[in-house]
Design a protein around this motif. Sequence first.
Motif, PDB file in Angstrom:
ATOM      1  N   UNK A 405       0.773  -1.275  -0.333  1.00  0.00           N
ATOM      2  CA  UNK A 405       0.077   0.026  -0.063  1.00  0.00           C
ATOM      3  C   UNK A 405       0.823   1.112   0.151  1.00  0.00           C
ATOM      4  N   UNK A 406       1.920   1.066   0.862  1.00  0.00           N
ATOM      5  CA  UNK A 406       2.840   2.502   0.920  1.00  0.00           C
ATOM      6  C   UNK A 406       3.551   2.576  -0.466  1.00  0.00           C
ATOM      7  N   UNK A 407       3.801   1.263  -1.140  1.00  0.00           N
ATOM      8  CA  UNK A 407       4.597   1.730  -1.999  1.00  0.00           C
ATOM      9  C   UNK A 407       3.680   2.164  -3.402  1.00  0.00           C
ATOM     10  N   UNK A 408       2.640   1.638  -3.408  1.00  0.00           N
ATOM     11  CA  UNK A 408       1.658   2.474  -4.466  1.00  0.00           C
ATOM     12  C   UNK A 408       1.348   3.730  -4.124  1.00  0.00           C
ATOM     13  N   UNK A 409       1.138   3.997  -3.142  1.00  0.00           N
ATOM     14  CA  UNK A 409       0.780   5.489  -2.496  1.00  0.00           C
ATOM     15  C   UNK A 409       1.965   6.601  -2.774  1.00  0.00           C
ATOM     16  N   UNK A 410       3.031   6.031  -2.502  1.00  0.00           N
ATOM     17  CA  UNK A 410       4.163   6.836  -2.772  1.00  0.00           C
ATOM     18  C   UNK A 410       4.246   7.096  -4.329  1.00  0.00           C
ATOM     19  N   UNK A 411       4.246   5.805  -5.055  1.00  0.00           N
ATOM     20  CA  UNK A 411       4.146   5.883  -6.471  1.00  0.00           C
ATOM     21  C   UNK A 411       3.239   6.868  -7.042  1.00  0.00           C
ATOM     22  N   UNK A 412       2.039   7.112  -6.594  1.00  0.00           N
ATOM     23  CA  UNK A 412       0.850   7.753  -6.800  1.00  0.00           C
ATOM     24  C   UNK A 412       1.405   9.400  -6.701  1.00  0.00           C
TER      25      UNK A 412
ATOM     26  N   UNK B  90       2.259  -0.715 -12.987  1.00  0.00           N
ATOM     27  CA  UNK B  90       2.338   0.257 -11.874  1.00  0.00           C
ATOM     28  C   UNK B  90       3.173   1.492 -12.095  1.00  0.00           C
ATOM     29  N   UNK B  91       2.510   2.514 -12.200  1.00  0.00           N
ATOM     30  CA  UNK B  91       2.945   3.947 -12.732  1.00  0.00           C
ATOM     31  C   UNK B  91       4.015   4.322 -11.435  1.00  0.00           C
ATOM     32  N   UNK B  92       4.933   4.934 -11.614  1.00  0.00           N
ATOM     33  CA  UNK B  92       5.682   5.437 -10.432  1.00  0.00           C
ATOM     34  C   UNK B  92       6.500   4.465  -9.527  1.00  0.00           C
TER      35      UNK B  92
END
Lengths: 441, 263
Positions: A405-412, B90-92
């Motif tokens: 979750x953290x990884x995806x949010x940071x990517x966002x 997975x962008x980013x």
Amino acid sequence: MIDLSYIQKRFDQLQASHPNDELASLRTEAFNRFTRLGIPGLRHEEWKYTNVSNLFNNEYQQALSASALSGIDQSFLDSIRLPGSTDADELFFVNGRFISSLSSIRSSNDELIVISLPEALKSDFAAIVKQHLGHSNRYLEDGIHALNTSFINDGVFIYVHPHLKQPGDLNRPLYFYHISDVRDNHILSQPRNLIFAAGGSRIQITETFATIGTMDNLSNQVLEVVVNKDAYVEYYKIQNTVNANQISTTHFHQTGKSYVHALSLTLNGGTIRNNTNLILDGEGCDSHLYGLYLINGRTHVDNHTLVDNRQPNCYSKELYKGIMDEYATGVFNGKIKVERLAQKTNAYQSNKNILLSDHASINTKPQLEIFADDVKCSHGCTVGTLDENAMFYLQARGIPQQNAKALLLKAFAMDILVQIKPDRLRNYVEQLISDRLLINE
Amino acid sequence: MLLIQDIHAETDGKKILKGVNLEIKAGEVHAIMGPNGSGKSTLALVLAGREEYEVTQGRITFFGKNLLELSPEDRAHEGMFLAFQYPVEIPGVSTTQFIKTAVNENRKYHGEAPLDAVAFLKLMKEKMRLVDMDQSLLTRSMNEGFSGGEKKRNEIFQMAMLEPSLAILDETDSGLDIDALRIVAKGVNTLRNENRAILLITHYQRLLEYIVPDFVHVLYNGQIVRSGTKDLALELEEKGYDFIREESESSVSATQPENISKT
């Protein structure tokens, strides 16, 4: 009805102590406006989703002079310092008052000049200050903004000289620290500052906020920045203070072909309203506006932006992204105005949001007012949740749910973070975000 | 290694698996074939732990552990790997960052120190060669803008990095041209060994020419209706799935009188 008589009392005190000051008439005019307009309620179109009137159900003290402030220890100051502070120009404000004894101007006088507004009005800069101080009043016609102007006092005027070094090389970063000392009283702070970036100057500004003590604090802060021909301004605002209530206005007036890159970051707070205005008042302005809000608890963040295209051939790009968890609420209101003269305007706006809880919410509203016929404007907004497919993909590779979750949010958040140009500031912010998201790297 | 007993699974109230039984031992390569909608991908997702698929009956053990009690990440840590039919963009998150996080999370689970940057880079370079993966993909966002072939190669690359005990390849052949299929198959064959089992899920026999299975099963209407050797795949190729359909339906009607007489 909110009892604002204590504000009247403070205003009278201020006027009495500085009767012949050049700013007195500006204050009187603004205070009359404030009494007429009052604190905006939810029926005010620009304040529909942000209730600030309840913030005034509280008798605040206001520091009317810097001398009345008691000491804040060095270790607290060090704990809020931004990276690279030892070679930055650092300006400290406590409860809205500029504290010169804490501040350090390391730039030389031919790079940058910092003086108080009253002094500036008696100096060679008087004409500049008279011309530009209060430009934002024309754009923010509400009681809150008038209230700040009513208490203009000893804020600073900063003159940034044309850049003398190698192109690409910036001056020292300019750091503003706004501290609310609420150890003994509820405090209303109203810093008001003006920066004049002369033609061909280059400056990188960061404003950050901190609170000491546990009483209530409300900050109603305004920074006006005048950006002249060929000037280059980077601006970063970092809000990461638990329970801090803020109305924070940053008003850029681009008077000639110039470049502005502004980014606001909100990670924590009580009720926060950010007004970011870009007035493109010269042909060929290039403006970039970014924002990231990553909030939880009951934090409320309202980002109101205005891009006013007044002259032809200006380019503006705007991207705001938000992640709201728990009971957090967000507002994005992006106004793009293209005036009749402003042909060949290119304006882009985008707002993207992730809601992580059923209780979190976002109100997002693009607002385009176009009076020219040969322009390119686009806007878009999205609201979504975390991508379940991506979550499963990461978990299926052995990345635990919380980390995934953290990884995806940071990517966002990444396409905003990469817009923080100074490496050390970006690393600092990335660390704040990783800590928030509990990423172990 | 893997023992699937009488698995029933459904999603959105729709029953998809209706009693699947399968045993996979170390070193074996199994292929599951079947027409569209027969439940092949559901079986793969049930094994990997996708929550949307609810197991209503049956048991799955993986190295003797109750698989259904493990989170998707722990299934991965225990040695299961699913090569996705549709790898997610997975962008980013760069490919390197993704894989490094995955590798180190797996090491952490097994009490091993994270790989340092040099060792990790060396390992990546070595494994990339296996699937002829272009180095430029590493710095790009995971799968974002990758071609179909690049995405599938990236899956096999991850498999090589994570060295699973059981690799489930869900329609890894779909959307691949013949060259890409050869590369992917070469990668898989290199990773084939006596300790590692592979479960191939495919619609077509074509993949099985390149990755030759020890066993072939036909999944139809949520059950394995036929099992055999690689010859079964050839038979399917020749006759199409219709003969399975006819056979399975006639066997149902043929068994009904028996059931009635038993009661």
